[in-house]
Every structure is written in structure tokens, then in C-alpha cells.
Scaffold this motif. Structure first.
Motif, PDB file in Angstrom:
ATOM      1  N   SER A 175       8.987  30.862  17.689  1.00  0.00           N
ATOM      2  CA  SER A 175       8.368  30.852  19.014  1.00  0.00           C
ATOM      3  C   SER A 175       7.027  30.116  18.973  1.00  0.00           C
ATOM      4  O   SER A 175       6.002  30.613  19.362  1.00  0.00           O
ATOM      5  N   ASN A 176       7.106  28.894  18.438  1.00  0.00           N
ATOM      6  CA  ASN A 176       5.940  28.030  18.348  1.00  0.00           C
ATOM      7  C   ASN A 176       5.837  27.207  19.630  1.00  0.00           C
ATOM      8  O   ASN A 176       5.922  25.995  19.639  1.00  0.00           O
ATOM      9  N   ARG A 177       5.676  27.913  20.757  1.00  0.00           N
ATOM     10  CA  ARG A 177       5.758  27.239  22.042  1.00  0.00           C
ATOM     11  C   ARG A 177       4.407  26.739  22.525  1.00  0.00           C
ATOM     12  O   ARG A 177       3.386  27.386  22.350  1.00  0.00           O
ATOM     13  N   LYS A 178       4.414  25.559  23.126  1.00  0.00           N
ATOM     14  CA  LYS A 178       3.229  25.067  23.825  1.00  0.00           C
ATOM     15  C   LYS A 178       3.502  25.338  25.313  1.00  0.00           C
ATOM     16  O   LYS A 178       4.573  25.822  25.668  1.00  0.00           O
ATOM     17  N   TYR A 179       2.539  24.947  26.157  1.00  0.00           N
ATOM     18  CA  TYR A 179       2.698  25.215  27.589  1.00  0.00           C
ATOM     19  C   TYR A 179       4.022  24.651  28.123  1.00  0.00           C
ATOM     20  O   TYR A 179       4.752  25.305  28.841  1.00  0.00           O
ATOM     21  N   SER A 180       4.365  23.399  27.717  1.00  0.00           N
ATOM     22  CA  SER A 180       5.533  22.769  28.337  1.00  0.00           C
ATOM     23  C   SER A 180       6.786  22.807  27.468  1.00  0.00           C
ATOM     24  O   SER A 180       7.747  22.118  27.751  1.00  0.00           O
ATOM     25  N   GLY A 181       6.782  23.595  26.397  1.00  0.00           N
ATOM     26  CA  GLY A 181       7.999  23.707  25.590  1.00  0.00           C
ATOM     27  C   GLY A 181       7.684  23.833  24.118  1.00  0.00           C
ATOM     28  O   GLY A 181       6.525  23.979  23.728  1.00  0.00           O
ATOM     29  N   GLU A 182       8.733  23.746  23.286  1.00  0.00           N
ATOM     30  CA  GLU A 182       8.544  23.932  21.853  1.00  0.00           C
ATOM     31  C   GLU A 182       8.397  22.584  21.149  1.00  0.00           C
ATOM     32  O   GLU A 182       9.116  21.628  21.447  1.00  0.00           O
ATOM     33  N   GLU A 183       7.479  22.547  20.172  1.00  0.00           N
ATOM     34  CA  GLU A 183       7.259  21.293  19.457  1.00  0.00           C
ATOM     35  C   GLU A 183       8.157  21.247  18.221  1.00  0.00           C
ATOM     36  O   GLU A 183       8.176  22.186  17.426  1.00  0.00           O
ATOM     37  N   ILE A 184       8.906  20.161  18.074  1.00  0.00           N
ATOM     38  CA  ILE A 184       9.758  20.016  16.893  1.00  0.00           C
ATOM     39  C   ILE A 184       9.572  18.617  16.282  1.00  0.00           C
ATOM     40  O   ILE A 184       9.016  17.722  16.921  1.00  0.00           O
ATOM     41  N   GLY A 185      10.037  18.465  15.051  1.00  0.00           N
ATOM     42  CA  GLY A 185       9.831  17.193  14.355  1.00  0.00           C
ATOM     43  C   GLY A 185      11.135  16.558  13.901  1.00  0.00           C
ATOM     44  O   GLY A 185      12.161  17.237  13.754  1.00  0.00           O
ATOM     45  N   TYR A 186      11.061  15.251  13.678  1.00  0.00           N
ATOM     46  CA  TYR A 186      12.235  14.505  13.231  1.00  0.00           C
ATOM     47  C   TYR A 186      11.744  13.283  12.453  1.00  0.00           C
ATOM     48  O   TYR A 186      10.721  12.691  12.808  1.00  0.00           O
ATOM     49  N   ILE A 187      12.450  12.950  11.382  1.00  0.00           N
ATOM     50  CA  ILE A 187      12.088  11.728  10.651  1.00  0.00           C
ATOM     51  C   ILE A 187      12.763  10.568  11.386  1.00  0.00           C
ATOM     52  O   ILE A 187      13.991  10.498  11.437  1.00  0.00           O
ATOM     53  N   ARG A 188      11.920   9.695  11.964  1.00  0.00           N
ATOM     54  CA  ARG A 188      12.495   8.601  12.758  1.00  0.00           C
ATOM     55  C   ARG A 188      13.467   7.799  11.892  1.00  0.00           C
ATOM     56  O   ARG A 188      13.172   7.488  10.745  1.00  0.00           O
ATOM     57  N   HIS A 189      14.632   7.502  12.433  1.00  0.00           N
ATOM     58  CA  HIS A 189      15.752   6.828  11.767  1.00  0.00           C
ATOM     59  C   HIS A 189      16.494   7.739  10.785  1.00  0.00           C
ATOM     60  O   HIS A 189      17.283   7.274   9.983  1.00  0.00           O
TER      61      HIS A 189
END
Ligand SMILES: Cc1cc2nc3c(=O)[nH]c(=O)nc-3n(C[C@H](O)[C@H](O)[C@H](O)COP(=O)(O)OP(=O)(O)OC[C@H]3O[C@@H](n4cnc5c(N)ncnc54)[C@H](O)[C@@H]3O)c2cc1C
Length: 404
Positions: A175-189
Motif C-alpha cells: 500500500s505504497n500509494r501516492k495521491y493519484s495511485g500506486e508507484e511501480i517500477g519497470y526496467i525499460r525494454h
């Protein structure tokens, strides 16, 4: 000292890398290197959707060690809920307040529950069934109209069997939520870049490992001083029983990756499906990563089953037909579909049933025989890339302490 590592998923790769400096290490892997995080090469995208979280300390450390930190992208991922054939965004407090299928009182209870779950020790609830726990804490309405659809999309036919501990742990961790939703990460490509870096320099034999106990350990006819087993426990057969490893039931994943000219939603990454459909979530990858990276809109339709479940045992063509017909019910114009690829994983995660905590496997199960991976401590109450890398690191430490 000669060590066999069985499986080249993230656990096996991390274990092998850590041990290779101290011993001769041979990795056995009959399928794709990377295991569940392996890639559909044509589009450099995972066969099964993957993203990471800010507190994935072991995974982020590995990404840094592999020189990929600058490729990591963090974004707020928009989520939605599909109910009665309509998709509702559920991110900002305003959107949540407007959502018509829960009462105001239920929304308040839900918000309080999120805060409370962070303070509870989820392990204390390992013997409580998930529906029992939710009903008592939040009532029948939230159970039926909110949680059961989510649980069905995550555990398919096994939704009712899951422990309340799993849910509490999941809410608390994720539940690492910010005001407008949850922040997630991805390695581009794609995460394949991480897999490739982790596999560099390792001796990987493209063979299914068959393990027998002799004076040492025999893997495919060759003697080893130790084995680190990172593949699904069900694949161990009789050896698991002989070693006293408790039986763990697994769920299977069925995912269709769709390339299309159009998107389902304008900007939602993850849509949970509350309606009864053959898939439980739509994950629109190109609503998260740039469309230009792929030249086509990519989305996953994701479902869970069991190794003997009806869905898992349908042919790819049957799954495609079923999924596309349900996708149409959400208003998607399937004429815009350019390709569909179905991916299945027979053992895609343990079912976190009531009492599962007692089945967590220790790293050393017999002299010279170690187990690590999805059933290890760092992957409770939810398996993840971070948990597997951590399990790989920890099992290697245990092997070093015992043998090197
Ligand atoms: C649909 C889906 C979505 C996911 N999304 C996310 C996400 O967004 N974020 C996240 O953090 N995690 C996610 N995960 C979880 C993550 O992928 C796993 O937790 C992690 O990759 C597991 O790694 P592992 O090495 O422990 O197991 P695996 O990846 O299962 O590796 C085990 C390996 O053992 C091999 N093997 C099997 N039998 C044998 C044998 N006899 N001999 C030799 N090798 C054998 C297999 O082929 C496999 O390569 C997701 C998983 C799925 C299924």
C-alpha cells in the motif's frame, strides 16, 4: 567443491552467482533462463507481466549491481475496476468516492482497514481463512463486491482456500500509494536485461535435472558435493517425501499477451475484473511504458488456475477464443487485435492456504541438499522477484557457512 544449482530463475541465478566465486557451480535449466520472468523475444516483453516496488531492496540492489539502475523507470500506475461491463478508474480519493458499487460507509471501512493492516502482525492470522477474516472485519458487502473478485482474479478456483494472513500481508506491503495511485517500477525494454546480466559467466546446462542420493549427490549421472534446488517442489517427486519436505500446492498462470491497434482504456495500467469472466485482470503495458518502444499496444489478459484445472488444460487456441470473447464484453473492438500469444506456467506460485506458514521450506533440508525459491521465507506471504533474489542470496550464505 562442486555444486549443482537446479533452475535458472532469479533464485537459481542469484545463488549460482554468489557461489561461483568459491566453488565449481553448474546450473541446470531445461527451459528459458529467467524462469517466470523470461521474455517473449519478439517484443522484448515478459511472457507474464512484471513490475517492481520501491521497497524491493534486494531486487533494486541487484539491478544496480548489474548496471541497469539508469534504465529503471518509476511511475504512478493507474488502476481500475470492471464491474457490470463498465470500467471505473479507482485511483484518486475523488474517483474512489464516485465509485457506485460500494456505499460511503464501506469505503470508509476499507480505508481504515488499509491503515490497520499495516500495524497487525499478519503471521498471527495464518490459520484464519480469508473470507472468514474479511467478513468479520469488514462485512459481507465488501467481501462479495470488492474482495472476492480480487481474490478470484489472483487465485482462480482456489480463492476461498487462501489465508487471511496473505491478504493482510499483501495490503500492508503493497500500500505504497501516492495521491493519484500506486508507484511501480519497470526496467525499460524489459527485465530480460537483468536476467542476461545475472547469467553472465555461469555454466548453464540446458537439461532437466534428475537428482539421486548416492555417497554424494548425483545430478544427471554426475557427482556433486551439494545441490541447491530452486525449481518447483512438485518436480522433486519421491525425493521430496524422502527428505521430509511438506507438500505445497501450486497455482498455474495463464496469460494472453495481445498486440492491438487500440487500447482498452485511455490510461489505466491494471484493471481488475469484478464480473465473472475467464480472466481476472487486464494489464495494459503500453499505458505504463511508452508505445514507441513497441510500435503496437500491448496488453495482458491474466488468469490463474491449477495444474489440473480446466482453464490451464485448454489449448492455446481455445484460451484465445474464450479470452477475446470476454474482452469484447468490456467494449473492446477485437478487430484491432494483430496478434495473441498464450503463455502458461504450470507452477507459478504456491497457494497461500490456511496454515501455509508451516510449509515454508528451510534452506538446508538435508546434508548437502538445499532448497530456495518461491517456498522460502522471503517469499511469504507473497512471492516476488525481490523475494527470490533474497532467497538466492541467503541460501548461498548458508551453503558457504556449511561447506566452504
Ligand atoms: C503471472 C505472473 C506475474 C508476476 N508478476 C510479478 C511482478 O509484477 N513482480 C514481482 O516481483 N514478481 C512477479 N511475479 C513473481 C516472480 O516472477 C517470481 O516470484 C520469480 O521470478 C520466481 O523466481 P524463482 O527463481 O524462485 O522461480 P522460477 O522463476 O519458477 O524458476 C525456477 C526454474 O526452475 C526450472 N526447473 C523446473 N524443473 C526443473 C528441473 N527438474 N531441472 C532444472 N530446472 C528446472 C524452471 O524451468 C524455472 O526456470 C509474477 C509471477 C507470475 C507467474
Amino acid at each position: 567443491m562442486k555444486i549443482a544449482v537446479v533452475g535458472a530463475g532469479l533464485t537459481g541465478l542469484k545463488t549460482a552467482k554468489e557461489l561461483a566465486e568459491h566453488a565449481k557451480v553448474v546450473v541446470f535449466e531445461p527451459d528459458d533462463v529467467g524462469g517466470l520472468v523470461a521474455t517473449f523475444r519478439e517484443f522484448s516483453i515478459e511472457k507474464f507481466y512484471h513490475h517492481c516496488f520501491r521497497d524491493d531492496a534486494f531486487l533494486l540492489e541487484e539491478i544496480k549491481r548489474c548496471g541497469l539502475k539508469s534504465k529503471l523507470v518509476w511511475k504512478i500506475a493507474k488502476t481500475g475496476f470492471a464491474a457490470n461491463g463498465k470500467i471505473y478508474p479507482l485511483n484518486t480519493p475523488f474517483e474512489i468516492l464516485r465509485y457506485p458499487l460500494l456505499t460511503f460507509g464501506e469505503k470508509i471501512r476499507l480505508a481504515r482497514f488499509t491503515l490497520k493492516s499495516r500495524k497487525l502482525n499478519y503471521e498471527d492470522f495464518d490459520d484464519v481463512g480469508v473470507s472468514e477474516g474479511i467478513r468479520e472485519e469488514l462485512g459481507e458487502g465488501l467481501l462479495e463486491r470488492f474482495f472476492m473478485p480480487l481474490l478470484r482474479s489472483k487465485f482462480g478456483e482456489n480463492a476461498e482456500k487462501v489465508s487471511y494472513a496473505w491478504l493482510l500481508g499483501r495490503v500492508a506491503i503493497r500500500s505504497n500509494r501516492k495521491y493519484s495511485g500506486e508507484e511501480i517500477g519497470y526496467i525499460r525494454h524489459g527485465f530480460q536485461q537483468l536476467v542476461d546480466k545475472m547469467a553472465e559467466g555461469l555454466e548453464i546446462r540446458r537439461e532437466r535435472a534428475r537428482i539421486r542420493k548416492n555417497a554424494r549427490w548425483d545430478v544427471n549421472g554426475e557427482d556433486f558435493d551439494a545441490v541447491v534446488y530452486t525449481a518447483p517442489l512438485s518436480e522433486l517427486g519421491e525425493l521430496a517425501e524422502k527428505l521430509g519436505i511438506p507438500e505445497v500446492r501450486y497455482q498455474s498462470s495463464v496469460c494472453a499477451l495481445i498486440g492491438a491497434e487500440e487500447t482498452l482504456t485511455e490510461n489505466i495500467y491494471w484493471t481488475n475484473i469484478a464480473d465473472k469472466m475467464s480472466f481476472g485482470a487486464v494489464i495494459e503495458h503500453t499505458n505504463f511504458m511508452p508505445f514507441e518502444d513497441y510500435g503496437i499496444h500491448l496488453m495482458y489478459l491474466a488468469a490463474y488456475s491449477t495444474p489440473d484445472g480446466w482453464l490451464f488444460n485448454l489449448s492455446d487456441k481455445e484460451i484465445e477464443k474464450l479470452f477475446l470473447s470476454d474482452l469484447r464484453k468490456l467494449g473492446f473492438k477485437t478487430e484491432s487485435v494483430r496478434f495473441v500469444r498464450v503463455f502458461k506456467a504450470k507452477y507459478s506460485g504456491p497457494i497461500y492456504e490456511k496454515g501455509y506458514r508451516r510449509k515454508i521450506t528451510p534452506y538446508r533440508v538435508a546434508e548437502g541438499f538445499y532448497v530456495a525459491g518461491m517456498t522460502s521465507r522471503p517469499n511469504y506471504p507473497e512471492r516476488s522477484m525481490n523475494g527470490s533474489i533474497r532467497a538466492g542470496k541467503e541460501v548461498a550464505e548458508q551453503v558457504k557457512e556449511d561447506l566452504l
